[in-house]
Design a protein around this motif. Sequence first.
Motif, short mmCIF file in Angstrom:
data_model
loop_
_atom_site.label_atom_id
_atom_site.label_comp_id
_atom_site.label_asym_id
_atom_site.label_seq_id
_atom_site.Cartn_x
_atom_site.Cartn_y
_atom_site.Cartn_z
N SER A 52 0.78 -1.24 0.00
CA SER A 52 0.00 0.00 0.00
C SER A 52 0.81 1.28 0.00
O SER A 52 0.26 2.35 -0.28
CB SER A 52 -0.94 0.00 1.21
OG SER A 52 -0.20 -0.29 2.38
N THR A 53 2.09 1.21 0.35
CA THR A 53 2.93 2.43 0.36
C THR A 53 4.35 2.04 -0.05
O THR A 53 4.68 0.84 -0.16
CB THR A 53 2.98 3.07 1.78
OG1 THR A 53 3.45 2.08 2.70
CG2 THR A 53 1.64 3.59 2.23
N TYR A 55 7.95 0.99 -1.32
CA TYR A 55 8.43 0.07 -2.35
C TYR A 55 7.39 -0.98 -2.76
O TYR A 55 7.38 -1.42 -3.90
CB TYR A 55 9.70 -0.64 -1.86
CG TYR A 55 10.93 0.20 -2.10
CD1 TYR A 55 11.32 0.53 -3.39
CD2 TYR A 55 11.71 0.66 -1.04
CE1 TYR A 55 12.43 1.30 -3.64
CE2 TYR A 55 12.84 1.44 -1.27
CZ TYR A 55 13.19 1.76 -2.57
OH TYR A 55 14.30 2.53 -2.82
N GLU A 77 -3.90 -1.46 6.78
CA GLU A 77 -4.22 -0.03 6.70
C GLU A 77 -5.51 0.28 7.46
O GLU A 77 -6.28 -0.62 7.77
CB GLU A 77 -4.38 0.39 5.23
CG GLU A 77 -3.10 0.25 4.40
CD GLU A 77 -1.97 1.18 4.86
OE1 GLU A 77 -2.24 2.16 5.58
OE2 GLU A 77 -0.81 0.92 4.49
N ALA A 114 -0.17 -9.67 7.72
CA ALA A 114 0.58 -10.60 6.86
C ALA A 114 1.14 -11.78 7.63
O ALA A 114 1.35 -12.86 7.05
CB ALA A 114 1.73 -9.85 6.19
N LYS A 245 18.10 -8.29 8.16
CA LYS A 245 18.33 -8.29 6.71
C LYS A 245 19.27 -9.42 6.32
O LYS A 245 19.14 -10.01 5.24
CB LYS A 245 18.86 -6.93 6.26
CG LYS A 245 17.85 -5.78 6.42
CD LYS A 245 16.57 -6.00 5.63
CE LYS A 245 15.64 -4.79 5.65
NZ LYS A 245 14.35 -5.04 5.01
N LEU A 274 14.98 6.08 0.65
CA LEU A 274 13.86 6.89 0.17
C LEU A 274 13.06 7.41 1.34
O LEU A 274 13.03 6.78 2.39
CB LEU A 274 12.89 6.01 -0.60
CG LEU A 274 13.24 5.57 -1.99
CD1 LEU A 274 12.08 4.74 -2.50
CD2 LEU A 274 13.45 6.77 -2.88
N THR A 276 10.03 7.25 3.12
CA THR A 276 8.80 6.47 3.26
C THR A 276 8.39 6.54 4.73
O THR A 276 9.14 7.07 5.56
CB THR A 276 8.98 4.98 2.89
OG1 THR A 276 9.86 4.38 3.84
CG2 THR A 276 9.52 4.79 1.48
P1 NAD Z 1 6.44 1.38 4.00
O1 NAD Z 1 6.27 1.74 5.42
O2 NAD Z 1 6.24 2.45 2.97
O3 NAD Z 1 5.45 0.15 3.60
C1 NAD Z 1 5.22 -0.93 4.46
C2 NAD Z 1 4.08 -1.77 3.93
O4 NAD Z 1 3.91 -2.89 4.81
C3 NAD Z 1 2.73 -1.06 3.86
O5 NAD Z 1 2.03 -1.52 2.70
C4 NAD Z 1 1.99 -1.57 5.11
O6 NAD Z 1 0.58 -1.56 5.00
C5 NAD Z 1 2.53 -2.99 5.15
N1 NAD Z 1 2.43 -3.63 6.47
C6 NAD Z 1 3.08 -3.28 7.61
N2 NAD Z 1 2.78 -4.19 8.58
C7 NAD Z 1 1.96 -5.10 8.02
C8 NAD Z 1 1.35 -6.29 8.50
N3 NAD Z 1 1.54 -6.74 9.75
N4 NAD Z 1 0.56 -6.99 7.64
C9 NAD Z 1 0.35 -6.56 6.36
N5 NAD Z 1 0.95 -5.48 5.85
C10 NAD Z 1 1.74 -4.75 6.68
O7 NAD Z 1 7.89 0.71 3.87
P2 NAD Z 1 9.07 0.78 2.80
O8 NAD Z 1 10.02 1.84 3.23
O9 NAD Z 1 8.56 0.77 1.41
O10 NAD Z 1 9.80 -0.60 3.12
C11 NAD Z 1 9.47 -1.81 2.46
C12 NAD Z 1 10.72 -2.69 2.44
O11 NAD Z 1 11.75 -2.00 1.69
C13 NAD Z 1 11.31 -2.97 3.82
O12 NAD Z 1 11.82 -4.28 3.86
C14 NAD Z 1 12.44 -1.97 3.92
O13 NAD Z 1 13.47 -2.38 4.81
C15 NAD Z 1 12.93 -1.97 2.48
N6 NAD Z 1 13.74 -0.79 2.10
C16 NAD Z 1 13.32 0.47 2.38
C17 NAD Z 1 14.13 1.54 2.04
C18 NAD Z 1 13.73 2.97 2.35
O14 NAD Z 1 14.59 3.87 2.34
N7 NAD Z 1 12.47 3.24 2.58
C19 NAD Z 1 15.36 1.34 1.38
C20 NAD Z 1 15.72 0.04 1.05
C21 NAD Z 1 14.91 -1.03 1.43
#
Ligand code: NAD
Length: 394
Positions: A52-53, A55, A77, A114, A245, A274, A276
Motif C-alpha cells: 500500500s505504500t 516500495y 491499513e 501478513a 536483513k 527513500l 517512506t
Molecule cells: P512502507 O512503510 O512504505 O510500507 C510498508 C508496507 O507494509 C505497507 O504496505 C503496510 O501496509 C505494510 N504492512 C506493515 N505491517 C503489516 C502487516 N503486519 N501486515 C500486512 N501489511 C503490513 O515501507 P518501505 O520503506 O517501502 O519498506 C518496504 C521494504 O523495503 C522494507 O523491507 C524496507 O526495509 C525496504 N527498504 C526500504 C528503504 C527505504 O529507504 N524506505 C530502502 C531500502 C529497502
Amino acid sequence: MSSQVVAPRIRGFICLNAHPAGCAVNVQRQVALAEQGTGGGRWGRALVIGASTGYGLASLISAVFGYGADAVALCLERAPQGDKPGSAGWYNLAEVGRAARAKGRKVTTLNGDAFSSQAKDDAVAALRALGGPVDVVIYSLASPRRVDADGKSWSSVLKPLGGTYRSKSIDLNKDVVNEITIEPASGDDIEATVKVMGGEDWQAWMDRLAKEKVLAPGCRTVAYSYIGPELTHPIYTNGTIGRAKAHLEATAKVLHAGLSPSGGGAWVSVNKALVTQASSAIPVVPLYISLLYKVMKAKGTHEGPIEQIVRLFRDHVGPGKTPQLDAQGRIRIDDWEMAPDVQKAVADLWPTITTENLLAASDYAGFKQEFRSLFGFEVPGVDYTKPVELDVAL
Ligand code: NAD
C-alpha cells in the motif's frame, strides 16, 4: 458519506491523517511511469505483501500497469471512519483498484496482518479466484511488530550492537540539527527484530503458496533490503535491523534452491534510501536523505520508489530477465546512491550541517515536501481548499 477539507496533522515522523485526492494523484503519476518504463513481457498474476505504500506500492503498480498482471495486494491499513480519514495506504490502494478496473485488470486488496495464517488463507483463495498461479511474489513488509499464533508478540527495534551510538540527526518536530544517543540492543532485541523483519515470514508465505500449488513454474520472488553509507552502519547494517536483513538474505538462498530448478528464483534487492513512512522513523536517516537528495538531484540521478522498481523489473526480475548479482548474490539498485562520488559528496557535507544552514546546504525542504506527499499533501494539481470525500472503498 463524509466530505470535508483535510489539512495535514503531523507530529515529527508521524502524519495522523491523509488526503484522498492527493494520494490518488500520487498513484496516477506512478501508473504513468510504470506504463512507460516496462521492459517487455507479461506476468499473469502478482502477489505483493506490503503493497500500500513505499516500495511495495511501486512494485504492485509496476507489475499491474507495466507487465499486465492481475494482482493480490496485501496491506495493513486504517479504513476511513465517519469524519476521520483513512490512512494513506488505504487511499493509495483504492486508487490502484480504480485505475486497474479502468484498464480491465483485477486487483484484489486484502487488509489484514501478513504474519497471520488467515492472511495466507485469504491470499491463496484470492489467487485461485483470479484464475491461476502466481508468477511473481514481492515481499515488502515494514512492520513494527509481529504477533504469533500463540499470542506471543515481537517488536522490531533499531538499535546498535555492542556499544552506544551517537550521531547527528534532525529533530523533525523543531527542524533543528541535534545529537542523538541510542543505547545498544539488550535482552531479546536481536531475536525479536529478526522475527519481525527477517525472512521467516517470507519463507512461510512461499512454503504455503507451494503447498497449495498456486506457484507458477518459473515463479520469481523478491524481498527488499538496505545497506547505505558507513555513517549509518552502526544503527542499520551492523545493528539489529542488519541482523534481520542478513536473515532475509539467507532465506533468499534457501528459497532460490527450491525455485530455480523450474526456472524461477528468489532474491534480495538492495534498494536506495527513500522517504517512506518506515524510513522517516529511523534516527539519522532523514538527515542523510536530505544530503543524499541534494547531491543526487544535482547529478540528475535521483529516483523515487517507482523509478527504482521500474528499473528493478526492467533490468533484473521482469519476465525473461536474468538478475545481475553482487558478490553476495544480491541485486543492487542502490548502485547510484552508493556511487563513490555521491558518497564522498555526502560525507563532505555531513560535518558542515548545522541548524542554521540546514535548508540551504541540504534538501531538507525536499525531504519535508516528500514526507507530506506520502500522505497526499502538497501534491501539485490538488486543490486543498475544496472538500473531499473521505469514505472511499478499497
Ligand atoms: P512502507 O512503510 O512504505 O510500507 C510498508 C508496507 O507494509 C505497507 O504496505 C503496510 O501496509 C505494510 N504492512 C506493515 N505491517 C503489516 C502487516 N503486519 N501486515 C500486512 N501489511 C503490513 O515501507 P518501505 O520503506 O517501502 O519498506 C518496504 C521494504 O523495503 C522494507 O523491507 C524496507 O526495509 C525496504 N527498504 C526500504 C528503504 C527505504 O529507504 N524506505 C530502502 C531500502 C529497502
